[in-house]
Scaffold this active site. Sequence first.
Site, PDB file in Angstrom:
ATOM      1  N   GLY A   1     -23.171  -4.090 -17.561  1.00  0.00           N
ATOM      2  CA  GLY A   1     -24.577  -4.503 -17.588  1.00  0.00           C
ATOM      3  C   GLY A   1     -24.788  -5.666 -16.626  1.00  0.00           C
ATOM      4  O   GLY A   1     -23.870  -6.439 -16.375  1.00  0.00           O
TER       5      GLY A   1
ATOM      6  N   THR B   1     -21.031 -11.946 -18.359  1.00  0.00           N
ATOM      7  CA  THR B   1     -21.659 -11.155 -19.419  1.00  0.00           C
ATOM      8  C   THR B   1     -22.528 -12.083 -20.233  1.00  0.00           C
ATOM      9  O   THR B   1     -22.113 -13.220 -20.525  1.00  0.00           O
ATOM     10  CB  THR B   1     -20.671 -10.431 -20.364  1.00  0.00           C
ATOM     11  OG1 THR B   1     -21.401  -9.999 -21.523  1.00  0.00           O
ATOM     12  CG2 THR B   1     -19.518 -11.281 -20.841  1.00  0.00           C
TER      13      THR B   1
ATOM     14  N   ASP C   1     -22.982 -11.706 -23.176  1.00  0.00           N
ATOM     15  CA  ASP C   1     -22.408 -11.724 -24.530  1.00  0.00           C
ATOM     16  C   ASP C   1     -21.411 -12.875 -24.731  1.00  0.00           C
ATOM     17  O   ASP C   1     -21.088 -13.218 -25.871  1.00  0.00           O
ATOM     18  CB  ASP C   1     -21.686 -10.400 -24.820  1.00  0.00           C
ATOM     19  CG  ASP C   1     -22.599  -9.192 -24.697  1.00  0.00           C
ATOM     20  OD1 ASP C   1     -23.833  -9.383 -24.729  1.00  0.00           O
ATOM     21  OD2 ASP C   1     -22.094  -8.067 -24.554  1.00  0.00           O
TER      22      ASP C   1
ATOM     23  N   ARG D   1     -45.296 -16.486 -42.452  1.00  0.00           N
ATOM     24  CA  ARG D   1     -44.475 -15.278 -42.480  1.00  0.00           C
ATOM     25  C   ARG D   1     -43.008 -15.632 -42.213  1.00  0.00           C
ATOM     26  O   ARG D   1     -42.714 -16.654 -41.597  1.00  0.00           O
ATOM     27  CB  ARG D   1     -44.900 -14.322 -41.356  1.00  0.00           C
ATOM     28  CG  ARG D   1     -46.182 -13.595 -41.622  1.00  0.00           C
ATOM     29  CD  ARG D   1     -46.604 -12.833 -40.373  1.00  0.00           C
ATOM     30  NE  ARG D   1     -47.756 -11.993 -40.654  1.00  0.00           N
ATOM     31  CZ  ARG D   1     -48.608 -11.573 -39.736  1.00  0.00           C
ATOM     32  NH1 ARG D   1     -48.444 -11.917 -38.463  1.00  0.00           N
ATOM     33  NH2 ARG D   1     -49.612 -10.797 -40.071  1.00  0.00           N
TER      34      ARG D   1
ATOM     35  N   ARG E   1     -23.577  -7.509 -28.598  1.00  0.00           N
ATOM     36  CA  ARG E   1     -22.632  -6.512 -29.114  1.00  0.00           C
ATOM     37  C   ARG E   1     -21.869  -7.062 -30.328  1.00  0.00           C
ATOM     38  O   ARG E   1     -22.485  -7.445 -31.279  1.00  0.00           O
ATOM     39  CB  ARG E   1     -21.688  -5.997 -28.006  1.00  0.00           C
ATOM     40  CG  ARG E   1     -22.401  -5.040 -27.043  1.00  0.00           C
ATOM     41  CD  ARG E   1     -21.472  -4.040 -26.409  1.00  0.00           C
ATOM     42  NE  ARG E   1     -20.925  -3.121 -27.381  1.00  0.00           N
ATOM     43  CZ  ARG E   1     -21.525  -1.992 -27.788  1.00  0.00           C
ATOM     44  NH1 ARG E   1     -22.695  -1.638 -27.300  1.00  0.00           N
ATOM     45  NH2 ARG E   1     -20.954  -1.217 -28.687  1.00  0.00           N
TER      46      ARG E   1
ATOM     47  N   HIS F   1     -33.872  -6.331 -23.468  1.00  0.00           N
ATOM     48  CA  HIS F   1     -33.376  -6.614 -22.124  1.00  0.00           C
ATOM     49  C   HIS F   1     -34.059  -7.781 -21.430  1.00  0.00           C
ATOM     50  O   HIS F   1     -33.635  -8.159 -20.331  1.00  0.00           O
ATOM     51  CB  HIS F   1     -33.471  -5.347 -21.266  1.00  0.00           C
ATOM     52  CG  HIS F   1     -32.501  -4.291 -21.708  1.00  0.00           C
ATOM     53  ND1 HIS F   1     -32.741  -3.484 -22.792  1.00  0.00           N
ATOM     54  CD2 HIS F   1     -31.283  -3.951 -21.242  1.00  0.00           C
ATOM     55  CE1 HIS F   1     -31.713  -2.665 -22.961  1.00  0.00           C
ATOM     56  NE2 HIS F   1     -30.810  -2.933 -22.040  1.00  0.00           N
TER      57      HIS F   1
HETATM   58  O1  F6P Z   1     -23.002  -6.318 -22.750  1.00  0.00           O
HETATM   59  C1  F6P Z   1     -24.248  -6.784 -22.394  1.00  0.00           C
HETATM   60  C2  F6P Z   1     -25.315  -6.096 -23.205  1.00  0.00           C
HETATM   61  O2  F6P Z   1     -26.580  -6.651 -22.839  1.00  0.00           O
HETATM   62  C3  F6P Z   1     -25.134  -6.138 -24.724  1.00  0.00           C
HETATM   63  O3  F6P Z   1     -25.487  -7.376 -25.270  1.00  0.00           O
HETATM   64  C4  F6P Z   1     -26.000  -4.991 -25.135  1.00  0.00           C
HETATM   65  O4  F6P Z   1     -25.576  -4.420 -26.362  1.00  0.00           O
HETATM   66  C5  F6P Z   1     -25.790  -3.998 -24.028  1.00  0.00           C
HETATM   67  O5  F6P Z   1     -25.362  -4.724 -22.896  1.00  0.00           O
HETATM   68  C6  F6P Z   1     -27.030  -3.212 -23.689  1.00  0.00           C
HETATM   69  O6  F6P Z   1     -26.668  -2.274 -22.732  1.00  0.00           O
HETATM   70  P1  F6P Z   1     -27.689  -1.347 -21.950  1.00  0.00           P
HETATM   71  O7  F6P Z   1     -28.239  -2.170 -20.818  1.00  0.00           O
HETATM   72  O8  F6P Z   1     -26.840  -0.220 -21.481  1.00  0.00           O
HETATM   73  O9  F6P Z   1     -28.762  -0.937 -22.901  1.00  0.00           O
END
Ligand code: F6P
Length: 345
Positions: A10, A129, A131, A166, A175, A275
């Site tokens: 990604g 990443t 993540d 709320r 992930r 995203h």
């Molecule tokens: O690994 C980076 C990440 O953004 C994760 O946090 C997420 O689960 C995944 O990629 C989403 O992937 P894609 O862009 O394929 O939907």
Amino acid sequence: MKIGVLCSGGDSPGMNAAIRGAVLRGVDVHGFEMLGFMDGWRGFHDGDTVPLDRAAVRGISPLGGVILGTSRVQPFSAKDGTDADFRAIRRRMAEFGLDGFLLIGGNGTQTVAKLLSDAGIRAIGLPKTIDNDLGGTDYTFGFDTAVSIAAEAIDRLRTTGDSHRRCMVLEVMGRDAGWIALHSGMAGGAQVMLLPEFPESAEQIGEWVLSVRDRGRSSLVVVAEGFRLAGDSDQTVRAGLDGFGRPRLGGIAEVLAPIIEQRTGIETRATVLGHTQRGGSPTAFDRVLATRTGMAAADAAEAGEWGRLAGLRGDRIEMVDLSEAVGHLKTVPADRYEQVRLNFG
Ligand code: F6P
């Protein structure tokens, strides 16, 4: 020396700055020729390349996305690569006149870098990443940007949540690692942070939300996409697999919101940040980290330090063995979770 540069997995804010850092150092200082491959290994297979010189990287550090594109296309026909795969890669490298690779990516990419190195193909890893789940480095570039975006989302959700009294549930990426949820939750003062590493029961979450209401406040719950309720064996997934063949995570916020509402009687709304966490301009921190990483990787190529990863250790970029980066996920340790959990609710 001629070096191939490619991005895999990604995208992650800072990839452009990493390419620029590597080119400034590699081309201008060490006199390398550098060749970018479009869309990761797809460009390598298809011969879709772009020369990387100083002009090609002018002004790219603040840009989101990545000028080379990225994909989850693999260089191998089988998971760990066959002898035939390695032979084919060597042949293709010879066609391009390449001496080695700089591979910008996360876990999957660095695993490939290690397999290539073990097979005698020169590769250096640059850890990216959002993540932040890669070993061998304190932080991966892209993480700081994702956290900043998520923290801003928390700030925004909080004002509307407070106005309507709320409970607001924000789902963030990551992930199987809860780093984005933990850091954005801390930055935004979330009352509950739910991480993949530490399942919690619906009952407990409901109690936290009620205790926030009893203090006269509205709850902001940040949940990582990989979180599971205690007792659930599966994560919440969307249809289909990603390019690495893994289930696509997402949707836990929409599962949790009605559970919280039903248990507490408090109107609850779910937001999935998605995203947006990967898009747009990188933070200054990510630009600096990525630039330093690119420069260190080019220096390592010049020094012949192949088979390594340019990792952040404290405030220094150090070349660490790729084996430190792959084979395990860097997840949130229990003490970091306990530190925040004591104040939930
Ligand atoms: O690994 C980076 C990440 O953004 C994760 O946090 C997420 O689960 C995944 O990629 C989403 O992937 P894609 O862009 O394929 O939907």
